[in-house]
Design an enzyme around this catalytic site. Structure first.
Site, PDB file in Angstrom:
ATOM      1  N   LYS A 112      25.582   8.484   3.722  1.00  0.00           N
ATOM      2  CA  LYS A 112      25.502   8.755   5.429  1.00  0.00           C
ATOM      3  C   LYS A 112      26.067  10.069   5.271  1.00  0.00           C
ATOM      4  O   LYS A 112      25.526  10.888   6.236  1.00  0.00           O
ATOM      5  CB  LYS A 112      26.481   7.649   5.861  1.00  0.00           C
ATOM      6  CG  LYS A 112      26.138   6.470   5.817  1.00  0.00           C
ATOM      7  CD  LYS A 112      24.900   5.995   6.665  1.00  0.00           C
ATOM      8  CE  LYS A 112      24.682   4.630   6.248  1.00  0.00           C
ATOM      9  NZ  LYS A 112      23.839   3.887   7.178  1.00  0.00           N
TER      10      LYS A 112
HETATM   11  C1  LIG Z   1      25.924   1.612   1.290  1.00  0.00           C
HETATM   12  C2  LIG Z   1      24.857   1.343   2.015  1.00  0.00           C
HETATM   13  N1  LIG Z   1      23.754   0.977   1.446  1.00  0.00           N
HETATM   14  C3  LIG Z   1      22.391   0.756   2.093  1.00  0.00           C
HETATM   15  C4  LIG Z   1      22.390   0.865   3.347  1.00  0.00           C
HETATM   16  C5  LIG Z   1      21.093   0.644   4.224  1.00  0.00           C
HETATM   17  O1  LIG Z   1      20.247   1.687   4.340  1.00  0.00           O
HETATM   18  P1  LIG Z   1      19.468   1.748   5.673  1.00  0.00           P
HETATM   19  O2  LIG Z   1      20.425   1.336   6.841  1.00  0.00           O
HETATM   20  O3  LIG Z   1      19.176   3.178   5.938  1.00  0.00           O
HETATM   21  O4  LIG Z   1      18.423   0.819   5.445  1.00  0.00           O
HETATM   22  C6  LIG Z   1      23.609   0.947   4.203  1.00  0.00           C
HETATM   23  C7  LIG Z   1      23.592   1.162   5.746  1.00  0.00           C
HETATM   24  O5  LIG Z   1      22.836   1.647   6.367  1.00  0.00           O
HETATM   25  C8  LIG Z   1      24.908   1.282   3.420  1.00  0.00           C
HETATM   26  O6  LIG Z   1      25.831   1.781   4.076  1.00  0.00           O
HETATM   27  N1  LIG Z   2      24.696   0.229   7.236  1.00  0.00           N
HETATM   28  C1  LIG Z   2      24.999   1.134   8.279  1.00  0.00           C
HETATM   29  C2  LIG Z   2      24.333   0.612   9.459  1.00  0.00           C
HETATM   30  C3  LIG Z   2      23.771   1.653  10.491  1.00  0.00           C
HETATM   31  O1  LIG Z   2      22.838   2.381   9.898  1.00  0.00           O
HETATM   32  P1  LIG Z   2      22.292   3.705  10.508  1.00  0.00           P
HETATM   33  O2  LIG Z   2      21.709   4.474   9.068  1.00  0.00           O
HETATM   34  O3  LIG Z   2      21.308   3.358  11.609  1.00  0.00           O
HETATM   35  O4  LIG Z   2      23.393   4.425  11.140  1.00  0.00           O
HETATM   36  C4  LIG Z   2      26.619   1.584   8.366  1.00  0.00           C
HETATM   37  O5  LIG Z   2      27.036   1.531   7.429  1.00  0.00           O
HETATM   38  O6  LIG Z   2      26.853   1.632   9.453  1.00  0.00           O
END
Ligand SMILES: Cc1ncc(COP(=O)(O)O)c(C=O)c1O
Ligand SMILES: N[C@@H](CCOP(=O)(O)O)C(=O)O
Length: 464
Positions: A112
């Protein structure tokens, strides 16, 4: 560059507009009016660029009209200067075919940071000189929350409210949010699931009591700028493995469908992608949707990969929009039915248009097995989310001459108990995080009740 809503009934906006707006006023998600493309020669010329230069080159078509490539490069240099690895997102080889793209070298140890460190700078740029004050409302299953908080803590004219499911994130994840005591940071633990929190956030964007009183914005991947920044690392990895002459497959631990959708965008822009493997845990709505056309919500099962304990994946709507031939009315109709009935079926034609995607699901044993494999055979300690995608990558049947890159989305030290159970190794937090367990925490607990949460936000929101 102009952006349109997936539901076809909101004003078109430029890049600055979509960054500040977050969600479209008709409830849809913003996407570029058309996918920008690079020629193979242009992609080849990207080889050897630094991460910052590549980021500016790949994202420039999306920011045109709001930011030049040079301005973007300056913001990227500031954003990625906070990463602990010179390569920003280094690539590590596991065996003859499998690779890891390490996305956890930012300040909060998850992928993120790659987008949210930049988003913090974008907010500052687009707010500067004006009299706007922004109220950010976000939902997190563990990682977005701390990355967003670290990106905006202490910034002027911004208040951030972050909703997390009470007791359903790891201790490290919670403390990474709740120990940030800047006065513009408001952590709310919701007595419900991530899906409940995400639904409340989206509802606020359509609530005139909220939108008439404050300027709302989003840090979740409903905000286009989030996804845009995630497209870059697909180019980064593929270029190092022989693109554009050679195709590369990616395996992506998936929850809200943002990270893997960024891979789809890279492919639309001309990057030769062999396959995008959508890897889920037992909360497998996306696996069922892609494998059988069954996009239907079940109940959420808490797992050792809590960030992926998600049923309603925001960004799947962006894919549905493309699969519907970019028809906003058809997408709006489909989403209305999905919101009412909790299900919608993908037609065979839509599934065949989504042929770049392959999906897989890993249960707790398969996840632990993948952590053990990485540790015992490749001397790599990986986190439970990454393990789910490693399991999928190793079982995907991709031809041996195609490299498979798994996105390593979190540092293992965010989930020490699960990693220790699987491998016997207890990963320690990198020094840059400090001792989270010595710090004071601040958060409030609210019921999973929209009005209670909305009123709390309105009571503490930013006002110009
Ligand atoms: C460590 C981790 N891996 C994978 C994901 C999944 O990614 P996305 O929500 O973009 O599919 C998340 C949350 O978004 C996460 O925090
Ligand atoms: N896994 C995510 C959930 C939110 O996902 P986002 O990519 O739409 O912000 C988290 O860790 O909060």
């Amino acid at each position: 560059m102009h952006y349109i809503s997936t539901r076809g009934n909101a004003s078109n906006l430029d890049f600055a507009g979509v960054t500040l707006a977050g969600l479209a006023s008709d409830g849809g998600l913003y996407v570029p009016r058309a996918w920008p493309t690079f020629t193979q020669a242009e992609i080849k010329a990207m080889r050897g660029l630094t991460y910052v230069d590549l980021a500016a080159k790949v994202m420039a078509p999306f920011t045109a009209g709001s930011l030049s490539e040079d301005e973007l490069r300056e913001l990227c240099a500031a954003a990625y200067g906070s990463f602990s690895h010179a390569a920003v997102t280094p690539l590590t080889q596991l065996d003859n075919q499998q690779w890891l793209l390490e996305l956890f070298h930012g300040p909060t140890l998850a992928f993120k940071d790659v987008a949210l460190q930049l988003l913090g700078h974008l907010f500052e740029r687009f707010l500067s000189g004006g009299d706007k004050a922004l109220t950010i409302v976000g939902a997190t299953s563990g990682d977005t929350g701390s990355a967003a908080i670290h990106a905006v803590a202490g910034r002027e004219n911004i208040e951030i409210f972050m909703l997390h499911p009470h007791g359903r994130v790891s201790d490290v994840q919670r403390r990474q949010m709740t120990t940030v005591l800047a006065p513009n940071v408001h952590n709310i633990a919701i007595e419900g699931s991530f899906d409940d929190a995400q639904a409340m956030v989206k509802r606020m964007f359509g609530d005139s009591e909220v939108t008439s009183a404050i300027t709302l914005s989003a840090v979740n991947s409903i905000n286009w700028a989030r996804l845009m920044a995630q497209v870059v690392y697909y180019f980064w990895a593929a270029l190092q493995l022989g693109a554009p002459e050679r195709k590369v497959a990616f395996s992506v631990p998936t929850g809200n469908f943002g990270d893997v959708f960024a891979g789809y965008v890279a492919a639309q822009m001309g990057l030769p992608v062999e396959r995008l493997i959508v890897a889920t845990n037992v909360n497998d709505i996306l696996h069922r949707a892609l494998a059988k056309g069954d996009y239907s919500v079940g109940s959420v099962t808490p797992t050792a990969a809590p960030s992926m304990d998600i049923q309603v994946s925001s960004n799947f709507e962006r894919l549905l929009f493309d699969l519907e031939g970019r028809d906003g009315s058809a997408t709006a109709e489909r989403m209305k039915i999905f919101e009412q009935d909790g299900k919608t079926a993908l037609t065979d034609a839509m599934r065949s248009k989504a042929g770049l995607f392959q999906s897989a699901r890993a249960d707790a044993n398969e996840m632990s097995g993948a952590m053990r494999w990485a540790y015992e055979k490749c001397a790599e300690v990986i986190d439970p989310h990454t393990a789910i995608a490693i399991h999928a990558a190793r079982n995907a049947g991709i031809s041996a001459d195609v490299p498979v890159v798994t996105l390593a989305t979190a540092h293992p030290a965010k989930f020490p108990d699960a990693v220790e159970r699987a491998t016997g190794v207890r990963p320690s937090l990198p020094a840059r995080v400090g001792n989270l367990f010595d710090r004071e925490e601040r958060f409030i607990v609210l019921p999973s009740d929209y009005v209670a949460v909305r009123d709390h936000v309105l009571g503490h929101a930013a006002r110009a």
